[in-house]
Design a protein around this motif. Sequence first.
Motif, short mmCIF file in Angstrom:
data_model
loop_
_atom_site.label_atom_id
_atom_site.label_comp_id
_atom_site.label_asym_id
_atom_site.label_seq_id
_atom_site.Cartn_x
_atom_site.Cartn_y
_atom_site.Cartn_z
N GLY A 108 0.61 3.90 -7.00
CA GLY A 108 -0.81 4.24 -6.94
C GLY A 108 -1.70 3.03 -7.16
N LEU A 109 -1.30 2.12 -8.05
CA LEU A 109 -2.07 0.89 -8.28
C LEU A 109 -2.10 0.02 -7.03
N CYS A 110 -0.96 -0.08 -6.35
CA CYS A 110 -0.90 -0.89 -5.11
C CYS A 110 -1.91 -0.36 -4.10
N GLU A 111 -1.91 0.96 -3.90
CA GLU A 111 -2.86 1.55 -2.95
C GLU A 111 -4.29 1.42 -3.44
N ASN A 112 -4.47 1.48 -4.76
CA ASN A 112 -5.81 1.36 -5.31
C ASN A 112 -6.43 0.01 -4.97
N VAL A 113 -5.65 -1.06 -5.07
CA VAL A 113 -6.13 -2.40 -4.69
C VAL A 113 -6.56 -2.41 -3.23
N GLU A 114 -5.72 -1.82 -2.37
CA GLU A 114 -6.02 -1.80 -0.93
C GLU A 114 -7.31 -1.04 -0.64
N TYR A 115 -7.46 0.15 -1.21
CA TYR A 115 -8.58 1.00 -0.82
C TYR A 115 -9.90 0.65 -1.50
N VAL A 116 -9.85 -0.03 -2.64
CA VAL A 116 -11.09 -0.48 -3.28
C VAL A 116 -11.61 -1.75 -2.61
N LEU A 117 -10.70 -2.66 -2.22
CA LEU A 117 -11.13 -3.96 -1.71
C LEU A 117 -11.33 -4.00 -0.20
N GLN A 330 -10.52 5.88 -0.36
CA GLN A 330 -10.73 5.32 -1.69
C GLN A 330 -11.03 6.43 -2.70
N GLY A 331 -11.94 7.33 -2.32
CA GLY A 331 -12.30 8.42 -3.22
C GLY A 331 -11.13 9.33 -3.54
N ARG A 332 -10.34 9.71 -2.53
CA ARG A 332 -9.22 10.63 -2.76
C ARG A 332 -8.11 9.96 -3.56
N GLN A 333 -7.91 8.67 -3.34
CA GLN A 333 -6.85 7.98 -4.06
C GLN A 333 -7.17 7.88 -5.56
N ILE A 334 -8.41 7.52 -5.89
CA ILE A 334 -8.82 7.45 -7.30
C ILE A 334 -8.84 8.85 -7.91
N TYR A 335 -9.32 9.81 -7.14
CA TYR A 335 -9.37 11.21 -7.60
C TYR A 335 -7.99 11.71 -8.01
N SER A 336 -6.98 11.47 -7.19
CA SER A 336 -5.65 12.02 -7.47
C SER A 336 -5.05 11.41 -8.73
N LEU A 337 -5.20 10.09 -8.92
CA LEU A 337 -4.66 9.46 -10.12
C LEU A 337 -5.44 9.90 -11.36
N SER A 338 -6.73 10.15 -11.20
CA SER A 338 -7.54 10.61 -12.32
C SER A 338 -7.22 12.06 -12.69
N ARG A 339 -7.07 12.92 -11.68
CA ARG A 339 -6.79 14.33 -11.95
C ARG A 339 -5.50 14.51 -12.74
N ALA A 340 -4.55 13.60 -12.50
CA ALA A 340 -3.26 13.66 -13.21
C ALA A 340 -3.27 12.89 -14.53
N GLY A 341 -4.39 12.22 -14.87
CA GLY A 341 -4.50 11.55 -16.15
C GLY A 341 -4.11 10.08 -16.16
N TYR A 358 -17.05 12.94 -5.69
CA TYR A 358 -18.16 11.98 -5.64
C TYR A 358 -18.10 10.95 -6.76
N VAL A 359 -17.60 11.33 -7.94
CA VAL A 359 -17.51 10.38 -9.05
C VAL A 359 -16.50 9.28 -8.70
N ALA A 360 -15.35 9.68 -8.16
CA ALA A 360 -14.31 8.70 -7.77
C ALA A 360 -14.83 7.76 -6.69
N MET A 361 -15.54 8.32 -5.70
CA MET A 361 -16.06 7.47 -4.62
C MET A 361 -17.10 6.48 -5.12
N MET A 362 -18.00 6.95 -5.99
CA MET A 362 -19.02 6.05 -6.51
C MET A 362 -18.42 4.99 -7.43
N ALA A 363 -17.42 5.37 -8.21
CA ALA A 363 -16.77 4.40 -9.10
C ALA A 363 -16.05 3.33 -8.30
N GLY A 364 -15.29 3.74 -7.27
CA GLY A 364 -14.59 2.77 -6.44
C GLY A 364 -15.55 1.84 -5.72
N ALA A 365 -16.64 2.41 -5.18
CA ALA A 365 -17.65 1.59 -4.49
C ALA A 365 -18.30 0.62 -5.46
#
Length: 499
Positions: A108-117, A330-341, A358-365
């Motif tokens: 999830g971290l690997c994908e997070n780097v890709e989708y945020v940047l 980006q929003g869905r990727q952050i959302y899924s990791l957050s929903r699971a803690g 929307y919180v995940a999308m705004m945070a990633g942006a």
Amino acid sequence: MDNSTAGVSYKKADASYFDKRGLSRYAGVWSLWALGVGAVISGHFSGWNFGFATGGWGGMLVAGMIIAVMYLGLTFSIAEMSPALPHTGAAYSFARTAMGPWGGFLTGLCENVEYVLTPAVIVTFITAYVNSILGLDPAYSPLLWILFYGVFLALNVFGLELSFKVTLVITLISLAVLVFFWISAIPNMDFSRWALNIGVGPDGSAIELPEGNGDWFPFGFSGVLATLPFAVWLFLAIEQLPLAAEESVDPKRDMPKGIILGIITLMISAFMIVLLNPSLPGVGAFHLGSALEPLLDGFKAIYGDSGVVILGLVALTGLIASFHTILYAQGRQIYSLSRAGYFPTALSVTHPAYKTPYVAMMAGAAVGLAVMLVIWFALGAEQGGTVIGAVLLNMAVFGAMFSYIMQAISFIILRKKLPNIERPFRSPLGIPGAALTIGIAVVTLIYQVQDPNFFKGVVWVVVWFAVAIAYFAIVGRHRLILSPEEEFAMGHKEAASLA
């Protein structure tokens, strides 16, 4: 509830927790197809062409074919895993079931780097186009970044239906632009004279052959391998499609179809652009080896400079399509990791009316924009723009390559560990296809290391990984939630141990 073997602990959230994190279903096959193709299509408008400088035309063609094989192995693997594990977590979900919580978190971290940047890189390209078309002062670029982020975040936040309709429309427009270019270019192409106008200078670098008719492989097979990282841009981000699993009407039926139709579309488009763009008189492979706007250069060669503003706006469509769709991912990727803690759970709250994260999308942006602004104001406009375009791009590709490796490993483990789970679609390439994906991704990473910008990017990826892993080790692993991904993994772990 403890899971001592993995060193993590869970709690079962009540219904209100998931009510605040609800998603709605809308996407069918063509919405999914548009999401995958739209994410990638900017790579057919610019970025891929730098491979001519390292491999010549033949080197670019063969590198593209090798990378296409890698993505075929990957897409067939995720087309099998996604309907079997139809969760928003996608890559994290696959790895979580195959390799446990730590494997899922690292993937999830690997994908997070890709989708945020990646959106940050694309919005710099969009801004460069707009500045060039309208003659704007680059000093005001940060204002345009904020404007584009604001507009496309709004389109993603205010309704899933709106977001997917915009995705479908701009993806179709982008493909129409490419098809129009192909039709315009075919009668004008002079392949041998222009596509083969690269030779090798005394210092081993590319030189222009005034008469063309050079070798297909001026740099030999080593040139093909050096071109692999550039060929990735022809397919990068197709793997985001499974992130829409919980917003798909019928993911078990539609997800494999959307993924496979998407990769076929991209392979056809990739071949056409690699063949036609460098074959135009006055353009050529040598010029495209360093061109920032290859498609615009092609249009100018055919239609002249008179309509440069209109042509420039037309060439922007691919960048806008990818920016919009990767913001979605980006929003869905952050959302899924957050929903699971794995990330703080506040990030996974969805909009009460529109059911979008929307919180995940705004945070990633906000993170992407913050990184850009720090670089911009620390280094100045000119150097800052170069660093954002080169270093952040390499950071994104680095994260993507590692996520591919982890997803292919997950596929192999799931085939062996859970052979009896329901698989509505089975990859025709099987384990050999996944192994081939791993091998090509590793070779591509090895050649990326030779880019000095790559090292600068990797340092910051390592810093981000260190911070995130420290958070998970100290806090996150004790606060995991039994989300759909986690419950599926826990249930099948018990079933596998009893078998």
